[in-house]
Design an enzyme around this catalytic site. Structure first.
Site, PDB file in Angstrom:
ATOM      1  N   CYS A   1       0.835  -1.214   0.000  1.00 32.37           N
ATOM      2  CA  CYS A   1       0.000   0.000   0.000  1.00 32.37           C
ATOM      3  C   CYS A   1       0.867   1.260   0.000  1.00 32.37           C
ATOM      4  O   CYS A   1       0.550   2.254  -0.659  1.00 32.37           O
ATOM      5  CB  CYS A   1      -0.929   0.015   1.213  1.00 32.37           C
ATOM      6  SG  CYS A   1      -2.015  -1.406   1.289  1.00 32.37           S
TER       7      CYS A   1
ATOM      8  N   ARG B   1      -7.892  -4.512  -3.106  1.00 32.12           N
ATOM      9  CA  ARG B   1      -7.441  -3.341  -3.888  1.00 32.12           C
ATOM     10  C   ARG B   1      -8.434  -3.115  -5.030  1.00 32.12           C
ATOM     11  O   ARG B   1      -8.279  -3.682  -6.116  1.00 32.12           O
ATOM     12  CB  ARG B   1      -6.036  -3.579  -4.445  1.00 32.12           C
ATOM     13  CG  ARG B   1      -5.012  -3.783  -3.361  1.00 32.12           C
ATOM     14  CD  ARG B   1      -3.596  -3.976  -3.878  1.00 32.12           C
ATOM     15  NE  ARG B   1      -2.814  -4.575  -2.819  1.00 32.12           N
ATOM     16  CZ  ARG B   1      -2.281  -3.903  -1.799  1.00 32.12           C
ATOM     17  NH1 ARG B   1      -2.417  -2.600  -1.727  1.00 32.12           N
ATOM     18  NH2 ARG B   1      -1.608  -4.544  -0.854  1.00 32.12           N
TER      19      ARG B   1
HETATM   20  C1  BEZ Z   1       0.603  -4.604   1.870  1.00 35.72           C
HETATM   21  O1  BEZ Z   1       1.801  -4.840   1.900  1.00 35.72           O
HETATM   22  O2  BEZ Z   1       0.161  -3.527   1.482  1.00 35.72           O
HETATM   23  C2  BEZ Z   1      -0.339  -5.664   2.338  1.00 35.72           C
HETATM   24  C3  BEZ Z   1      -0.026  -6.969   2.108  1.00 35.72           C
HETATM   25  C4  BEZ Z   1      -0.891  -7.963   2.555  1.00 35.72           C
HETATM   26  C5  BEZ Z   1      -2.052  -7.608   3.220  1.00 35.72           C
HETATM   27  C6  BEZ Z   1      -2.365  -6.290   3.406  1.00 35.72           C
HETATM   28  C7  BEZ Z   1      -1.516  -5.313   2.973  1.00 35.72           C
END
Ligand code: BEZ
Length: 233
Positions: free
Chosen positions: A51, A134
């Site tokens: 993110c 997402r």
């Molecule tokens: C992330 O790195 O943004 C992420 C990865 C797995 C679950 C939620 C967020």
């Protein structure tokens, strides 16, 4: 207590309306965005690496989207103070792929009740029942949903593709055309399929078109013509 279920919005539907608190104050969506394209997108959680890479990339492209009359609005099921702390950390501490001192100026919605996330089908329990996937909704100036993309938690989005989607939708509206696979401004565009044999025959004989068969004709629109029709001067 029984789970409240919402129909998933679809392409061609009006964007479901909501009011929300964001890092830039309250918003009334999509009403206050009338006349602009908007990308409403969700991310799973603040203070997570994928993110963070996405927010830095999107924030770095904000002016490019604004020139195409497209505003950005983010959402996660975190609270406002988490959002503020995360965006401050990004600006003050994170350096990534040549990007640093990145300020996220677009609104980030707090949605701890998941009310908006559920309205937009962003909670997909097979992937996570506590985080939004997402999701990306491209909404036109009349508040209609024009494109929907969903990615799982582990997969960071391609923001050049999101920009390409916005430009392609705008080009389709401006010129009454469709865009072929991998189209970019300057590539030939597709003339909508002829509705009758007579029109198809005329097209095959029209030297301004390239017809691969009766149902598949393309024509040239230059990059300058596309960008002149779309980008703010
Ligand atoms: C992330 O790195 O943004 C992420 C990865 C797995 C679950 C939620 C967020």
């Amino acid at each position: 207590m029984e789970e409240q279920s919402f129909a998933m919005p679809r392409i061609g539907d009006p964007a479901p309306p909501f009011k929300a608190v964001t890092t830039q104050g309250e918003i009334n969506f999509p009403e206050q965005y009338a006349g602009s394209w908007v990308i409403l997108f969700s991310h799973p959680a603040d203070f997570t690496p994928v993110c963070t890479s996405e927010f830095m990339t999107f924030a770095s492209m904000e002016a490019q989207f604004a020139q195409a009359n497209c505003q950005l609005v983010g959402l996660s099921v975190d609270g406002l103070y988490s959002h503020i702390a995360w965006l401050r950390t990004i600006k003050e501490k994170i350096e990534y792929k040549g990007m640093k001192d990145v300020e996220v100026r677009f609104p980030l919605i707090e949605d701890i009740t998941m009310e908006v996330a559920k309205k937009y089908g962003m909670i997909q329990p097979g992937e996570s029942s506590t985080k939004a996937v997402r999701a990306v909704f491209v909404i036109d100036p009349k508040g209609m949903i024009r494109t929907i993309l969903y990615y799982p938690l582990s997969l960071g989005r391609n923001f050049d593709e999101l920009y390409r989607v916005v430009i392609a939708l705008q080009a389709a509206d401006a010129f009454g055309i469709a865009t072929p696979a991998d189209w970019r401004p300057g590539d030939d565009v597709i003339v909508p399929t002829a509705g009758s044999c007579g029109v198809a025959k005329e097209r095959m004989e029209n030297h301004e078109l390239t017809c691969h068969d009766w149902f598949f004709c393309t024509k040239k629109i230059t990059k300058e013509q596309v960008l002149d029709a779309i980008l703010k001067k």
